[in-house]
Design an enzyme around this catalytic site. Structure first.
Site, mmCIF file in Angstrom:
data_model
loop_
_atom_site.group_PDB
_atom_site.id
_atom_site.type_symbol
_atom_site.label_atom_id
_atom_site.label_comp_id
_atom_site.label_asym_id
_atom_site.label_seq_id
_atom_site.Cartn_x
_atom_site.Cartn_y
_atom_site.Cartn_z
ATOM 1 N N GLU A 36 13.587 63.148 24.504
ATOM 2 C CA GLU A 36 14.453 64.141 23.887
ATOM 3 C C GLU A 36 14.407 63.866 22.384
ATOM 4 O O GLU A 36 14.669 62.733 21.965
ATOM 5 C CB GLU A 36 15.874 63.977 24.426
ATOM 6 N N ARG A 260 15.189 50.569 33.736
ATOM 7 C CA ARG A 260 15.138 50.601 32.278
ATOM 8 C C ARG A 260 14.867 49.206 31.751
ATOM 9 O O ARG A 260 15.284 48.219 32.353
ATOM 10 C CB ARG A 260 16.499 50.986 31.699
ATOM 11 N N LYS A 270 20.063 55.397 22.211
ATOM 12 C CA LYS A 270 19.875 56.102 20.948
ATOM 13 C C LYS A 270 21.216 56.405 20.282
ATOM 14 O O LYS A 270 21.319 56.397 19.064
ATOM 15 C CB LYS A 270 19.098 57.400 21.186
HETATM 16 P P1 ATP Z 1 18.620 56.605 25.417
HETATM 17 O O1 ATP Z 1 19.545 56.320 26.537
HETATM 18 O O2 ATP Z 1 18.146 55.405 24.681
HETATM 19 O O3 ATP Z 1 19.101 57.655 24.509
HETATM 20 P P2 ATP Z 1 17.085 58.430 26.862
HETATM 21 O O4 ATP Z 1 16.759 58.116 28.258
HETATM 22 O O5 ATP Z 1 18.131 59.419 26.625
HETATM 23 O O6 ATP Z 1 17.317 57.099 26.093
HETATM 24 P P3 ATP Z 1 14.833 60.032 26.387
HETATM 25 O O7 ATP Z 1 14.320 60.542 25.110
HETATM 26 O O8 ATP Z 1 15.462 60.996 27.315
HETATM 27 O O9 ATP Z 1 15.837 58.882 26.050
HETATM 28 O O10 ATP Z 1 13.738 59.168 27.129
HETATM 29 C C1 ATP Z 1 12.391 59.521 27.282
HETATM 30 C C2 ATP Z 1 11.825 58.726 28.404
HETATM 31 O O11 ATP Z 1 11.906 57.341 28.131
HETATM 32 C C3 ATP Z 1 12.594 58.965 29.689
HETATM 33 O O12 ATP Z 1 11.671 59.113 30.744
HETATM 34 C C4 ATP Z 1 13.413 57.739 29.857
HETATM 35 O O13 ATP Z 1 13.676 57.478 31.196
HETATM 36 C C5 ATP Z 1 12.532 56.669 29.187
HETATM 37 N N1 ATP Z 1 13.356 55.569 28.689
HETATM 38 C C6 ATP Z 1 14.395 55.650 27.837
HETATM 39 N N2 ATP Z 1 14.952 54.445 27.631
HETATM 40 C C7 ATP Z 1 14.241 53.568 28.374
HETATM 41 C C8 ATP Z 1 14.320 52.155 28.600
HETATM 42 N N3 ATP Z 1 15.247 51.409 28.014
HETATM 43 N N4 ATP Z 1 13.408 51.598 29.424
HETATM 44 C C9 ATP Z 1 12.463 52.331 30.002
HETATM 45 N N5 ATP Z 1 12.339 53.655 29.844
HETATM 46 C C10 ATP Z 1 13.207 54.282 29.036
HETATM 47 MG MG MG Z 2 17.777 61.295 27.836
#
Ligand code: ATP
Ligand code: MG
Length: 555
Positions: A36, A260, A270
């Site tokens: 995102e 994760r 984020k």
């Molecule tokens: P955050 O919680 O840090 O904002 P998010 O999951 O909202 O992260 P996205 O931009 O939606 O961030 O994530 C893109 C991809 O990266 C998704 O498939 C998500 O599952 C993966 N991802 C995000 N954080 C992690 C993590 N800590 N470990 C492994 N994969 C991750």
């Molecule tokens: Mg997300």
């Protein structure tokens, strides 16, 4: 030769191999990385990137980069650019660059299809009313009074929603599934909401936006994604993912979840990273203390080290907290093989070599990297006055202290053996300088002195040294898992995470370019910072030499 060790498959690879064997998807593997664009990527995303691109590469497939940009309020093109840059820097090339927002027309059609099938309805309830009707995990919910609207009425209302006839929050489109489902997400989930916000790509075209659950799986399906890999928090969403695909009768993408990545002494969401940036706890998303890809890059991390780290941690099915020591181990491993060695004195004390002629200087040759046979050599000037590290001299040394001490000899790296003859102090007893004498025939490589010394220390010639700002970083938080502590995570910020010092570096570093990595001999790995100028060199310490990870694991 080392035996090739057969690595066991991770569970995602196992699934893919099974699918390849059964002929599902006709041997095709297409994954996607779906960020995102509401922040910069962090090391957790790197794990996801390495996994998605890695398995596709391994099985002759491809990976799409898809921006999951269905929430207009928080997204920005600045983030899009940084994400693309980071994925490329990590060493991966996507097959296609897609945006979920490109599918808004298609998703709107999908929503109408559900309405036509009697599987979606417009609900006029307020969010409070909907929450009250939702039930609890142990009690079923109750049906909305709007649940049994006719297909025609729903079609008309949904169109009006799209045309901007209603205010935000007054109407939503919900999937008609089961208000008694044990999975709360299946209790008539909202699939479209009204939002009068400007979208970073579609502008004002839309005032209704699909919810994550009505965009993600469908986007996968539109692209023909075979294995949609995401993190564990999406496990409860899988049922809805499958329900949408089945009822829309579209390409059967499948979702798989892994744990994760969490890292000690930092935060990874984020939202929290944004707070650190906005509230000035760090200098920006690329502050070298941040766990972002851009922060790690500025800190001196290499893509190779990050990929190695992601490989070593494996693909887990249960959430865990990985020691930042492992990440540091990986960067040391890589830089040990690749970084040129140079001499820099971080905390200087002056040494005068009294029997070395005044005004004389000579050029000594030293190897750049003992780990790299092709690393070459460089010239280092030597003269009568040099700096050595304060900690390399002790007036009253313990036994087995093999560095400099009164009457004791030490080798100056790539130069001569010197002996400390006299300690010059000021009236307060502070050491001003050390007077040493050198052994003329002890020059490195041509030593005929017959003297053997146990210690070798680094030094710089004062007349030739360059002053440089050196930034020493420590952990950003004082506790291992700040997100899991009581109170606000920011209470656990380490206020001493940055120490700025003035160091003296050998003159070859005048030619240093941004991004080049060095080992400051005996001190650690450093790289030139982007704020460096020709008048003022600025170096970041990537990591010290001490291998705490090896200690922790007893390796
Ligand atoms: P955050 O919680 O840090 O904002 P998010 O999951 O909202 O992260 P996205 O931009 O939606 O961030 O994530 C893109 C991809 O990266 C998704 O498939 C998500 O599952 C993966 N991802 C995000 N954080 C992690 C993590 N800590 N470990 C492994 N994969 C991750
Ligand atoms: Mg997300």
């Amino acid at each position: 030769m080392a035996e090739a060790t057969e690595k066991s498959l991770n569970f995602i690879e196992q699934i893919i191999e099974n699918d390849l064997e059964s002929g599902k998807y006709n041997g095709r593997v297409l994954t996607r990385f779906p960020p995102e664009p509401n922040g910069y990527l962090h090391i957790g995303h790197a794990k996801s990137i390495c996994l998605n691109f890695g398995v596709a590469q391994k099985y002759g497939g491809q990976t799409n980069l898809r921006f999951d940009d269905t929430n207009p309020a928080t997204e920005d093109t600045e983030y899009v650019e940084s994400i693309k840059n980071d994925v490329q820097w990590l060493g991966f090339n996507w097959a296609n660059e897609f945006y979920a927002s490109d599918y808004f027309d298609q998703l709107y059609e999908f929503a109408k299809k559900l309405i036509r099938k009697g599987l979606a309805y417009v609900d006029d309830s307020t969010s409070e009313e909907m929450a009250a009707m939702k039930g609890t995990p142990v009690e079923p919910g109750i049906n909305s009074p709007y649940r049994n609207r006719s297909i025609e009425e729903n079609m008309a209302l949904f169109e009006q929603m799209k045309n901007g006839a209603f205010a935000e929050g007054t109407h939503v489109l919900r999937a008609k599934i089961d208000m008694a489902s044990t999975n709360m997400l299946m209790r008539d989930p909202i699939i479209y909401r009204i939002k009068f916000a400007k979208h970073h790509r579609t502008g004002d075209k839309w005032c209704i936006y699909p919810m994550y659950d009505f965009a993600h799986g469908q986007s996968d399906s539109i692209e023909g994604i075979t294995h949609s890999i995401c993190t564990l928090e999406f496990v409860p969403h899988r049922e809805l993912y499958d329900w949408c695909i089945e009822n829309l009768e579209i390409f059967p993408s499948k979702q798989y979840e892994f744990a994760r990545l969490n890292l000690t002494y930092t935060v990874m969401s984020k939202r929290k990273l944004l707070q650190l940036v906005n509230e000035g706890h760090v200098s920006g998303w690329d502050d070298p203390r941040m766990p972002t890809i851009s922060g790690l890059r500025r800190r001196g991390y290499t893509p190779e080290a990050i990929r190695d780290f992601c490989e070593r941690i494996g693909v887990a099915k249960r959430d865990n907290l990985i020691s930042v020591g492992l990440l540091e181990f990986c960067i040391r491993e890589h830089l040990n093989k690749t970084a040129d060695r140079v001499m820099a004195v971080l905390d200087p004390v002056k040494v005068v070599i009294t029997n070395y002629p005044e005004g004389k200087s000579e050029i000594l040759t030293t190897e750049n990297n003992p780990e790299d046979p092709e690393g070459g050599t460089r010239n280092v000037p030597f003269s009568r006055e040099i700096y050595i590290e304060k900690e390399d001299f002790l007036e009253n040394p313990p036994k087995k202290y093999f560095r400099l001490a009164p009457g004791q000899m030490v080798r100056l790296k790539s130069a001569y053996i010197v002996r400390c003859d006299e300690v010059i102090k000021d009236e307060n007893g502070e050491i001003l300088e050390l007077h040493c004498s050198y052994i003329e025939n002890s020059k490195s490589g041509q030593d005929t002195s017959g003297i053997s010394v146990k210690g070798t220390i680094h030094w710089v010639s004062i007349a030739n040294a360059i002053e440089a700002e050196v930034r020493l970083y420590d952990r950003l938080f004082k506790v291992e898992d700040p997100s899991n502590e009581e109170g606000d995570f920011k209470e656990y910020i380490n206020n001493d995470s940055l120490e700025t010092i003035t160091a003296y570096v050998e003159p070859s570093l005048k030619e240093a370019t941004a991004g080049t990595k060095y080992q400051f001999l005996r001190k650690g790995y450093f790289c030139l910072d982007k704020e460096s100028t020709t008048n003022k060199l600025v170096f970041n310490r990537t990591v010290g030499l001490k291998d705490t990870w090896a200690k922790e694991t007893g390796k």
